[in-house]
Enzyme design. Structure first.
Site, PDB file in Angstrom:
ATOM      1  N   ARG A  36       4.281 -13.872  25.482  1.00  0.00           N
ATOM      2  CA  ARG A  36       4.816 -13.857  26.850  1.00  0.00           C
ATOM      3  C   ARG A  36       3.821 -14.448  27.849  1.00  0.00           C
ATOM      4  NH1 ARG A  36       8.330  -8.303  26.513  1.00  0.00           N
ATOM      5  NH2 ARG A  36      10.262  -9.383  26.020  1.00  0.00           N
ATOM      6  N   LYS A 198      20.908  -1.617  17.531  1.00  0.00           N
ATOM      7  CA  LYS A 198      21.598  -1.139  18.722  1.00  0.00           C
ATOM      8  C   LYS A 198      23.014  -1.697  18.844  1.00  0.00           C
ATOM      9  CE  LYS A 198      18.015  -2.638  20.915  1.00  0.00           C
ATOM     10  NZ  LYS A 198      17.062  -3.083  21.942  1.00  0.00           N
TER      11      LYS A 198
HETATM   12  P1  ADP Z   1      16.037  -6.776  18.744  1.00  0.00           P
HETATM   13  O1  ADP Z   1      14.809  -6.073  19.258  1.00  0.00           O
HETATM   14  O2  ADP Z   1      15.712  -8.067  18.079  1.00  0.00           O
HETATM   15  O3  ADP Z   1      17.100  -6.902  19.793  1.00  0.00           O
HETATM   16  P2  ADP Z   1      17.083  -4.309  17.696  1.00  0.00           P
HETATM   17  O4  ADP Z   1      16.113  -3.575  18.550  1.00  0.00           O
HETATM   18  O5  ADP Z   1      18.524  -4.176  17.993  1.00  0.00           O
HETATM   19  O6  ADP Z   1      16.695  -5.868  17.611  1.00  0.00           O
HETATM   20  O7  ADP Z   1      16.934  -3.856  16.178  1.00  0.00           O
HETATM   21  C1  ADP Z   1      15.735  -3.962  15.488  1.00  0.00           C
HETATM   22  C2  ADP Z   1      15.550  -2.809  14.556  1.00  0.00           C
HETATM   23  O8  ADP Z   1      16.672  -2.660  13.721  1.00  0.00           O
HETATM   24  C3  ADP Z   1      14.373  -2.989  13.665  1.00  0.00           C
HETATM   25  O9  ADP Z   1      13.398  -2.039  14.011  1.00  0.00           O
HETATM   26  C4  ADP Z   1      14.929  -2.735  12.270  1.00  0.00           C
HETATM   27  O10 ADP Z   1      14.108  -1.915  11.483  1.00  0.00           O
HETATM   28  C5  ADP Z   1      16.235  -2.049  12.541  1.00  0.00           C
HETATM   29  N1  ADP Z   1      17.197  -2.209  11.456  1.00  0.00           N
HETATM   30  C6  ADP Z   1      17.592  -3.351  10.867  1.00  0.00           C
HETATM   31  N2  ADP Z   1      18.444  -3.106   9.854  1.00  0.00           N
HETATM   32  C7  ADP Z   1      18.603  -1.775   9.806  1.00  0.00           C
HETATM   33  C8  ADP Z   1      19.359  -0.893   8.963  1.00  0.00           C
HETATM   34  N3  ADP Z   1      20.119  -1.377   7.989  1.00  0.00           N
HETATM   35  N4  ADP Z   1      19.282   0.425   9.205  1.00  0.00           N
HETATM   36  C9  ADP Z   1      18.511   0.905  10.191  1.00  0.00           C
HETATM   37  N5  ADP Z   1      17.774   0.141  11.009  1.00  0.00           N
HETATM   38  C10 ADP Z   1      17.815  -1.190  10.828  1.00  0.00           C
HETATM   39 MG    MG Z   2      14.399  -4.032  19.657  1.00  0.00          MG
END
Ligand code: ADP
Ligand code: MG
Length: 400
Positions: A36, A198
């Site tokens: 950043r 999320k």
């Molecule tokens: P971003 O920060 O890129 O927007 P998110 O915060 O929505 O993404 O999601 C990221 C998290 O999702 C990671 O910490 C990852 O461990 C978790 N994640 C991915 N797949 C799964 C799953 N099948 N079950 C639980 N958590 C998951």
């Molecule tokens: Mg995230």
């Protein structure tokens, strides 16, 4: 461009309040990811070259409106000085007499970085008096903090009413041109990959992108809400039960519109959510008992890969599995490789998604890494970001 940019303003000798996004990743007082800071350099360098006096401001973490040394921007000031090979004046406050004096004494080409804005609750409450105090520090306002533009805070919204001359920075310009391209004239086929944890944050973006995208590839934790909506067995997987009916509607709408909507056809599962746990590919419904899906399986990777290979543009937000544990990073890294090898315009956004793409080693083969998480999603949802709305060009009467 419907917004004022740096090209519309003469900065010479002017004090510029430059809102940046220095909400960097820090561990034990050390910056672990300075992307950043790097992303802010283009605008800073351009302003310095124009003999402006640069006053940087940012939020950092969640100090909850109180001074908290753990959330000081000091490590950022130090890193920025190191990168620019230049002094960065760093007061212990963001407004007030001392800061005002430092701002007034700035010379052309000098940099001042204010302390964390969120040491004041007034920042997040978009307080008018606080906005005015911030605005008093400078002559001109520039916002280059794309990642904060979906919030109407004092430094992104309130402050702008006190400036005649205001603009977006070069990073924001790039963000809206890449993301805007996806909802204006995406190179087809346009493939959207969504994953992560999320569901509630990301379901709205599906609704809007359904108007533009040719295919959705859904992995990560969010896939299990959609699988459950279709009555598949998902065991103890992450599921947002409140979103099942909306998921059903999305699946129906995709079907009616002829938009491809791919969910995992196989998953790696485990009983425990922890690094080093035993895991296996789920073979049948019985396997899912007391297990959760933590990564997409190999057949899913192949299916997703075929669509990515033929894509004209790809937007990806949200890891395909729990990539923080080495057992479950295979799917995410395989998708990263497909993006890297594709000729499509590839855009990746999201805090964890960027961490994953860096870890995969393919980051430099992605067309654009969006610095916005929530902001990128809200932009693609078709919402007008409050921090952007206030920087629109005023229509001249003869144009109306
Ligand atoms: P971003 O920060 O890129 O927007 P998110 O915060 O929505 O993404 O999601 C990221 C998290 O999702 C990671 O910490 C990852 O461990 C978790 N994640 C991915 N797949 C799964 C799953 N099948 N079950 C639980 N958590 C998951
Ligand atoms: Mg995230």
């Amino acid at each position: 461009m419907i917004y004022n940019t740096l090209s519309d303003i003469d900065f010479k000798n002017k004090k510029v309040l430059l809102r940046v996004d220095y909400n960097v990743a820090v561990k034990d007082g050390k910056i672990t990811d300075d992307s950043r800071i790097l992303a802010s350099l283009e605008t800073i360098r351009e302003l310095l070259a124009q003999q402006a006096k640069v006053i940087l401001c940012s939020h950092f973490g969640r100090p909850k409106g109180k001074v908290d040394a753990r959330f000081s921007l000091l490590p950022v000031a130090q890193r920025l000085a190191e990168i620019l090979q230049k002094e960065v004046i760093f007061p212990s406050d963001s407004v007030g007499m001392e800061v005002q004096k430092l701002a007034n004494e700035l010379k052309e080409g000098q940099i001042l970085l204010l302390e964390n804005l969120r040491f004041y609750p007034e920042e997040e409450s978009n307080d008018t008096l606080f906005s005015q105090k911030l605005a008093q520090l400078a002559d001109v306002y520039v916002n280059d903090a794309f990642g904060a533009m979906h919030r109407a805070h004092a430094s992104t919204a309130g402050v702008t009413q006190f400036f005649k001359e205001k603009a977006i920075g070069r990073l924001v310009e790039k963000e809206i041109s890449f993301l805007g391209g996806l909802i204006q004239q995406p190179k087809k086929p346009f493939v959207v990959i969504l994953g992560g944890a999320k569901v509630s944050d990301k379901i709205a973006v599906i609704e809007n992108l359904m108007n533009y995208a040719d295919a959705f590839l859904i992995g990560g934790g969010m896939a299990y809400t959609f699988l459950k909506a279709q009555n598949f067995t998902v065991g103890k997987s992450l599921v947002d039960d409140l979103k099942i009916s909306q998921a059903k509607k999305i699946l129906e709408r995709a079907h009616i519109k002829g938009v491809k909507f791919l969910l995992p056809v196989d998953s790696y599962i485990a009983e425990k959510f922890e690094e080093g746990t035993t895991y296996r590919l789920a073979e049948n419904d019985e396997d899912w008992k007391d297990n959760m899906g933590l990564d997409i399986g190999d057949q899913t990777v192949v299916q997703f890969g075929q669509l990515i290979k033929n894509a004209g543009s790809v937007f990806w937000n949200g890891p395909m599995g729990v990539f923080e544990f080495k057992e479950f990073q295979r799917g995410t890294f395989a998708i990263a490789k497909f993006l890297a090898e594709s000729n499509a315009t590839t855009i990746v956004g999201g805090g964890d998604s960027l961490a994953a793409i860096h870890q995969s080693g393919y980051a430099d083969q992605i067309t654009f890494l969006s610095t916005g998480g929530g902001a990128s999603l809200e932009f693609l949802e078709g919402k007008e970001l409050p921090g952007l709305a206030v920087l629109k060009k005023k229509k001249i009467m003869s144009e109306v």
